[in-house]
Scaffold this active site. Structure first.
Site, PDB file in Angstrom:
ATOM      1  N   CYS A 161       0.739  -1.123  -0.124  1.00  0.00           N
ATOM      2  CA  CYS A 161      -0.236  -0.040   0.101  1.00  0.00           C
ATOM      3  C   CYS A 161       0.961   1.375  -0.057  1.00  0.00           C
ATOM      4  CB  CYS A 161      -0.900  -0.135   1.024  1.00  0.00           C
ATOM      5  SG  CYS A 161      -0.365  -0.333   2.839  1.00  0.00           S
ATOM      6  N   GLU A 189       4.636   1.222   1.086  1.00  0.00           N
ATOM      7  CA  GLU A 189       6.135   0.740   1.366  1.00  0.00           C
ATOM      8  C   GLU A 189       6.994   1.300   0.356  1.00  0.00           C
ATOM      9  OE1 GLU A 189       3.254  -1.063   1.688  1.00  0.00           O
ATOM     10  OE2 GLU A 189       3.427  -2.367   3.542  1.00  0.00           O
TER      11      GLU A 189
END
Lengths: 910, 87
Positions: free
Chosen positions: A515, A517
Site C-alpha cells: 500500500c 511501502e
C-alpha cells in the site's frame, strides 16, 4: 416506541458524544444538505465492463490443482538439492495448470482456472487445514446431496464465501472450495506435516530464549502475525525487465551460458560460489515450466478458435494464440504483447509464494517504449491502449491471495495491494508523468476497481496537467491515486540502503510496494527496435517481512497494568512493579516493554524466514530482480541488490499518542485523577458495556451501562484532553517524542540477513482487529473499538481545526526517518466540486507535501452514502472506499472498519 | 460412469467462473455447476475418466500411470496431463 427509561439504558456512545458537543461523526465546515454523489463518472468500454461484471458476479474460489502437482513432483525428488527440488516442483505445477479463457478477453491467464481463484500452499503453512480437517470433512459430507437451487443463494459480502452452501465449503469465511476437493486438500496438508515452513519454523523458533514471551505476545494480539510463513514475500516492487528485454528463450540461453561458466568454480567465494550452478539450473527449470504454462493457454486459444461459431470471437482467440506463441519465447513486439507479458509474469510470481502487495511498479514508464513505438507507427490508438489498460485492471482485480484467516481478513480486508506507481523522476532527474501514465489514470477512472491501486510519486517538478489529472481521478471516488512524497521517499532510501550502494540515481527509481511501502529499485537499459530506454523496476527484497504489526495502545495498556493482559488474564510481560509516579517513568517503561516485544519477534521471525530461504526460496522472483542473474545467487543468498528490507510495523500510533497526552495532562500535571482511578475507569470501560456484551466491536454501536454514570466525569475529561491533529503543541510534542524514539530504535534490530531494520507506519486493517482486543484507553476510546486508522490520521472526530492544523500536527517529525507515514482524509464531494475543486485538492496535497509529509490519500464521499450502503448493501455492490492504503469494495469490508470510515471527520470545506 | 451423474464442470464446453458456476460456451450463458448436463456435453479429461485412475473411496484414488502410483483425486482436470487417456 421505546420508553424514555429504555432509551436511557440503550444510550449509545455516539449520542453521548453529541450531547457533549463532540460528535464522533464530525464535519469540518458547513454541512451540506441532501446526498451528494461523486462528481466524476466515466464508463468503461463495453468489453471491459462485461469482464468487470463477471468479476463482480464471481466468488472467491480455491482449488488444489497447483499444490497437487507441486507436491507430487516434490515427493519424487527426496534428497535432491533444495533449490532444484523446488524448481522441479514449480515446473510441474505450472505445466499442469488448466487454462481458462473467457470470451472478450484480450489479456489472458490467471492464478488458477477460476476467475477469482487462488490456492493454499501447504509447504508454507498447513496446520490450519490439519486442525480444521474434521470440520472441513464434515461440511463436505453434509453437503453432498444439496440441490442446484440452493447454490444460487449467494450471500452478502461481495465475492466472499462466508458460509457453506450447496457443494461448496467455506474456508475461513472467505474462500469457497468444491466439497469433492476437500479430501485432497486435507491429504495435501498432512503430506507437509513436519516439513512446512510453518512447522519447521516453529520447531526452531522454540529454541529462541525469548520464545515464551513471543507466544504470550501473539496470544494477546499485541503482534498481529508471524511473517515467515504467512506472507513471506510481498509489499515490494516486481521487476519485469529481463523477460521484456530478452524474452524467455533469451533468458534460457543466458542461463545455459552462465551455467557452463560457473560449474565447479568457486571464483573466490567458498561459501556460495559453487551454488551458482544449481541456481542457474533451477532458473532454467522454472522458465521451462512457465513456457509450458503459456503454451497451454495458446493451445486452448487455438481449440477455442476452432470451435467458436462467431467469426469475430474466433479471430480474437487466434490473435491470443499467436500472441502467446510469440511471447512464450521472444521479446514482445507490441504494447499489447508487452502488457500481456507483465500480467503473466505477475501471476507467475504470485503463484510461487503466498504474497500480498506484489506491486507492478512504474508500469507507465516500463511499458513506455512499446507505447511510444505503437503510437508513432500507427499500430495502436490511444483509445485501444486505454481499453487494454482497463482490461489490465480487471485482470489485477481478480487476483486473490490465499493466506491465513487473520492475515487475509484481519490485516488485508481481502485486498492484494498491487500498487502501480506513477510520476517521480527519471534516471537523469527529469520529471515523469508521461502520456501513458495519463492513460493509466484515465483507465482507472473509467474502470473503477480495487486493483491495481495507483500511487503518484509527488514531486514539485511533475507537470501540472499530470497532477491535475491525478486530483481529478481522486474525485471519481476510487480513493486512488494516493500521493507519496518522492523526495522524502528518496531520502529514506538513501539512508536505509546507502550501505548497500544506494545512490541518488537508484533512489530516483523509487516505487511503492504494497500500500505505501517505499521500496528500493534500479534502472536497466532496454533496447526495442534499436532504440534504448532506461526503465525502472524493483531490486529489493520484500518489505512484508519482519515484525508485523505491534499494537501500540495495547503495549501501553500492559504498562498501566504491570504487564498483564486483562482480556486474556495472562501475564504477558514480566511485571515491572513500578509505581509509575512520573510521566517519564511511564514513558521509560513503555519503551522497555516495546523493545522486549520487538526483540522477541525479530529473533523468532528471523528463524522462520531462515527456514523459508533454505527450503522455500523464490526462484522466479530471484531471476527477475537485479542482480540475481548476474551473480548467480537467489534471494536467500543476498542475490538481490538491496536486502535491508525487513521492518518493524506499528499500529495505533495516534490512539497511543492521545492516550499518553491524556495521562500526562490528567494524571501527572493537573493531578485530577490518580493512576489507579484511571486504571479503574479503563477496566470498567468508562461505564459502558463491553463490546462483547453489545455484540459489536463497532465504534458507533457502543452502549452505556445502566450504572455507568460513575465514570461520566473521567470519561468526559479523557475525551476533552488535548488531542493530536489540532496544531496543539502540547499533544504534538508527544508524537514528536515518540517518533524520535521509535524510528532510531527500530534500527537497533537486525534481520536474518544481518541488515538493520527500520520503521514502517501503516495500519492496513489492523486498527480494527487490534482495537478489538484492547481495553478502553485514556484518550476516552472504548474497549474493543478501532484505533485511529493509519499513522497520521486523527482519531475520528477529534481534528477540529481544519486540514492545515492537522497537517501541522502530522509534520512535527521527520518523515524520512520512516519507510512511510500514512494520512487518510475524508472529503465531501461538494468541497472539491468542479475544476476549481480539482485545483483546490491539488493545492491541499501540495501544501502537505511541502511540509515534508510522506503520504496522503482521500476518500471523496458523502458519509450519508456510506450509511445508506451499510443499510442497503445490495444496492452498492460497486461502491469503492479508501480504507488505509488500499481501495476496497464497501460490501467486502467488516462492519467495524465500515463504521470507522463513516466516523472519520468529514471535511466539507478545504 | 453414467451421464446423469455428471456435472457441468465435467464438460469441455464449460468454463468455470467460480466454485458454483461457469459459462456454457455452447449456450453462452452462466450455468450452475451442479445442474444437469445437456445435449452439448463433451467429456472433459479428468482423473475420474482416465484409464490410469483407480478410486479408493472418499474422493481419493491412485494414479497408475507412474511407477510409484501416487495418490490422485477424481475431480482433477487432466487437460494438461501427458499421461491422461480416457478409460
Amino acid at each position: 416506541m421505546a420508553t424514555p427509561v429504555v432509551e436511557q439504558r440503550q444510550k449509545l456512545l455516539a449520542e453521548i458524544l453529541m450531547e457533549k458537543g463532540i460528535p464522533i461523526e464530525y464535519r469540518y465546515g458547513k454541512e451540506h444538505e441532501g446526498v451528494s454523489d461523486r462528481e466524476i463518472k466515466n464508463d468503461p468500454t463495453p468489453r471491459a465492463n462485461q469482464l468487470k461484471n463477471l468479476y463482480l458476479n464471481s466468488l472467491s474460489s480455491v482449488n488444489v490443482e497447483f499444490p497437487y502437482w507441486y507436491t507430487r513432483e516434490w515427493r519424487k525428488w527426496d534428497g535432491e538439492i533444495p533449490i532444484i527440488r523446488r524448481a522441479k516442483a514449480l515446473k510441474a505445477a505450472f505445466s499442469h495448470l488448466t487454462p481458462a479463457i473467457w470470451p472478450g478477453e484480450k489479456l489472458v491467464m490467471g492464478k488458477t482456472y477460476y476467475y477469482r481463484g487462488s490456492f493454499p500452499m501447504p509447504w508454507l503453512s498447513n496446520t490450519f487445514f490439519m486442525a480444521k480437517s474434521d470440520d472441513l470433512y464434515k461440511a463436505a459430507l453434509a453437503r453432498g446431496g444439496a440441490s442446484a437451487g440452493e447454490e444460487a443463494k449467494f450471500g452478502a459480502g461481495g465475492g466472499n464465501v462466508t458460509q457453506d452452501f450447496g457443494n461448496v465449503v467455506s474456508i475461513a469465511g472467505k474462500f469457497g472450495i468444491r466439497s469433492e476437493e476437500v479430501p485432497a486438500l486435507v491429504k495435501l496438508a498432512y503430506e507437509w506435516k513436519d516439513k512446512s515452513v510453518e512447522e519447521l519454523g516453529h520447531k526452531y523458533e522454540m529454541m529462541v530464549p525469548e520464545y515464551d514471551l513471543k507466544e504470550k505476545i501473539m496470544r494477546s494480539v499485541i503482534c498481529m502475525f508471524d511473517s515467515g510463513y504467512t506472507l513471506p514475500q510481498g509489499r515490494e516492487v516486481i521487476n519485469y525487465y529481463y523477460p521484456l528485454a530478452y524474452g524467455f528463450d533469451g533468458l534460457l540461453k543466458m542461463c545455459r551460458e552462465r551455467k557452463d561458466k560457473v560449474a565447479g568454480r568457486a571464483d573466490g567465494d567458498g561459501l556460495v560460489g559453487i551454488d551458482r550452478l544449481y541456481y542457474y539450473e533451477a532458473v532454467i527449470l522454472v522458465i521451462e515450466g512457465l513456457q509450458n504454462w503459456i503454451l497451454n493457454y495458446a493451445k486452448e486459444a487455438r481449440r477455442l478458435e476452432a470451435i467458436t461459431d462467431d467469426p469475430s470471437q474466433s479471430k480474437e482467440y487466434a490473435e491470443i494464440a499467436e500472441m502467446l506463441e510469440w511471447i512464450a519465447h521472444n521479446q514482445p513486439r507490441t504494447f499489447k504483447e508487452a502488457l500481456q507479458m507483465t500480467c503473466l509474469i505477475h501471476f507467475a510470481v504470485l503463484n510461487e509464494d503466498a504474497i500480498s502487495g506484489m506491486s507492478p511498479g512504474r508500469v507507465g514508464q516500463v511499458l513506455y517504449p512499446w507505447y511510444e513505438q505503437d503510437i508513432e507507427s500507427g499500430r495502436a490508438t490511444k483509445e485501444e491502449i486505454c481499453e487494454l489498460l482497463q482490461l489490465h485492471r480487471v485482470k489485477f482485480t481478480c487476483i486473490d491471495a490465499f493466506a491465513s484467516t487473520g492475515v487475509v481478513g484481519g490485516v488485508l480486508s481481502s485486498n492484494t495491494f498491487n500498487n502501480l506507481s506513477m510520476g517521480g523522476l527519471n534516471k537523469f532527474g527529469d520529471p515523469e508523468g508521461n502520456e501513458l501514465e495519463m492513460l493509466i489514470l484515465e483507465a482507472g477512472m473509467r474502470l473503477q476497481s480495487t486493483q491495481p491501486t495507483l500511487s503518484c510519486l509527488y514531486d514539485d517538478k511533475l507537470p501540472e496537467d499530470f497532477l491535475l489529472k491525478c486530483a481529478e481521478t481522486v474525485k471519481s471516488g476510487t480513493g486512488y491515486p494516493a500521493f507519496m512524497n518522492n523526495q522524502i521517499g528518496m531520502q529514506f532510501l538513501m539512508g536505509q540502503y546507502g550501505e548497500e550502494g544506494m545512490d541518488i540515481t537508484d533512489a530516483r527509481a523509487i516505487a511503492i510496494g504494497g500500500c505505501l511501502e517505499t521500496s528500493p529499485c534500479t534502472w536497466k537499459p532496454l533496447t526495442l527496435n534499436g532504440k534504448e530506454y532506461w526503465i525502472p523496476g524493483g531490486a529489493g527484497q520484500p518489505t512484508s517481512v519482519g515484525v508485523h504489526f505491534i499494537a501500540n495502545p495495547k503495549v501501553l495498556e500492559c504498562v498501566l497494568f504491570n504487564g498483564k493482559d486483562h482480556r486474556t488474564g495472562e501475564q504477558v510481560y514480566p511485571p515491572h512493579n513500578r509505581k509509575l509516579e512520573t510521566f517519564e517513568e511511564l514513558w521509560q517503561t513503555f519503551c522497555e516493554y516495546y523493545e522486549m516485544t520487538v526483540d522477541c519477534l525479530a529473533t523468532t521471525n528471523n528463524i522462520q524466514h531462515d527456514i523459508w530461504r533454505k527450503n522455500n526460496m523464490t526462484v522466479i522472483n530471484s531471476f527477475l530482480k537485479p542482480d540475481c542473474l548476474d551473480r548467480g545467487l537467489h534471494i536467500g543468498q543476498l542475490g538481490y541488490r538491496y536486502n535491508a528490507t525487513f521492518n518493524i510495523e506499528s499500529c495505533g500510533t495516534i490512539t497511543m499518542v492521545n492516550s499518553l497526552v491524556a495521562l500526562k495532562k490528567l494524571v501527572y500535571e493537573d493531578k485530577k485523577y490518580t493512576l489507579d482511578e484511571m486504571r479503574d475507569a479503563i477496566l470498567n470501560n468508562f461505564g459502558f458495556k463491553t463490546a462483547k456484551e453489545v455484540g459489536s466491536f463497532s465504534l458507533l454501536s457502543q452502549v452505556k451501562r445502566e450504572d455507568g454514570a460513575k465514570y461520566d466525569q473521567i470519561h468526559h475529561d479523557c475525551l476533552m484532553a488535548p488531542k493530536y491533529g489540532n496544531d496543539d503543541p502540547y499533544a504534538d510534542s508527544v508524537l514528536r517524542m515518540y517518533e524520535d524514539w521509535f524510528c532510531p530504535m527500530t534500527r537497533k534490530y537486525e534481520s536474518l540477513y544481518g541488515k538493520k531494520m527500520y520503521a514502517c507506519q501503516i495500519s492496513v486493517s489492523t486498527h480494527g482487529v487490534q482495537g478489538s482486543v484492547t481495553l478502553a484507553s485514556s484518550d476516552g476510546r472504548l474497549a474493543g473499538t478501532t484505533y485511529a486508522d493509519a499513522s497520521m490520521s486523527a482519531y475520528p472526530g477529534t481534528d477540529r481545526n481544519g486540514p492545515f492544523a492537522l497537517f501541522n500536527s502530522a509534520t512535527v517529525w521527520d518523515h524520512s526517518m520512516s519507510q512511510n507515514s500514512q494520512m487518510n482524509l475524508k472529503i465531501h464531494p461538494s468541497a472539491v466540486k468542479g475544476p476549481e475543486g480539482t485545483r483546490k485538492l491539488l493545492d491541499l496535497t501540495r501544501a502537505y507535501m511541502r511540509k515534508g509529509a510522506f503520504h496522503i490519500q482521500y476518500n471523496v464521499v458523502d458519509s450519508k452514502v456510506l450509511k445508506d450502503a451499510q443499510a442497503h448493501p445490495e444496492n452498492y455492490r460497486e461502491l469503492l472506499v479508501r480504507v488505509a492504503g488500499f481501495t476496497q469494495y464497501w460490501v467486502e469490508l467488516g462492519k467495524p472498519i465500515q463504521d470507522e470510515v463513516i466516523a472519520r471527520t468529514e471535511y466539507e470545506e478545504i | 460412469m453414467e451421464i446423469k451423474t455428471l456435472h457441468h464442470n465435467d464438460c469441455m464446453n464449460f468454463c468455470p467462473l467460480d466454485v458454483a458456476k461457469g459459462l456454457c460456451r455452447r449456450k453462452n450463458e452462466l450455468t450452475l455447476i451442479d445442474s444437469n448436463t445437456c445435449d452439448c456435453y463433451v467429456k472433459l479429461p479428468k482423473c475420474k475418466f482416465c484409464v490410469n485412475y483407480v478410486a479408493s473411496g472418499d474422493n481419493l484414488g491412485i494414479c497408475k500411470a507412474e511407477k510409484d502410483e501416487p495418490w490422485a483425486y477424481p475431480e482433477m482436470i487432466a487437460v494438461t496431463c501427458e499421461m491422461f487417456s480416457f478409460a
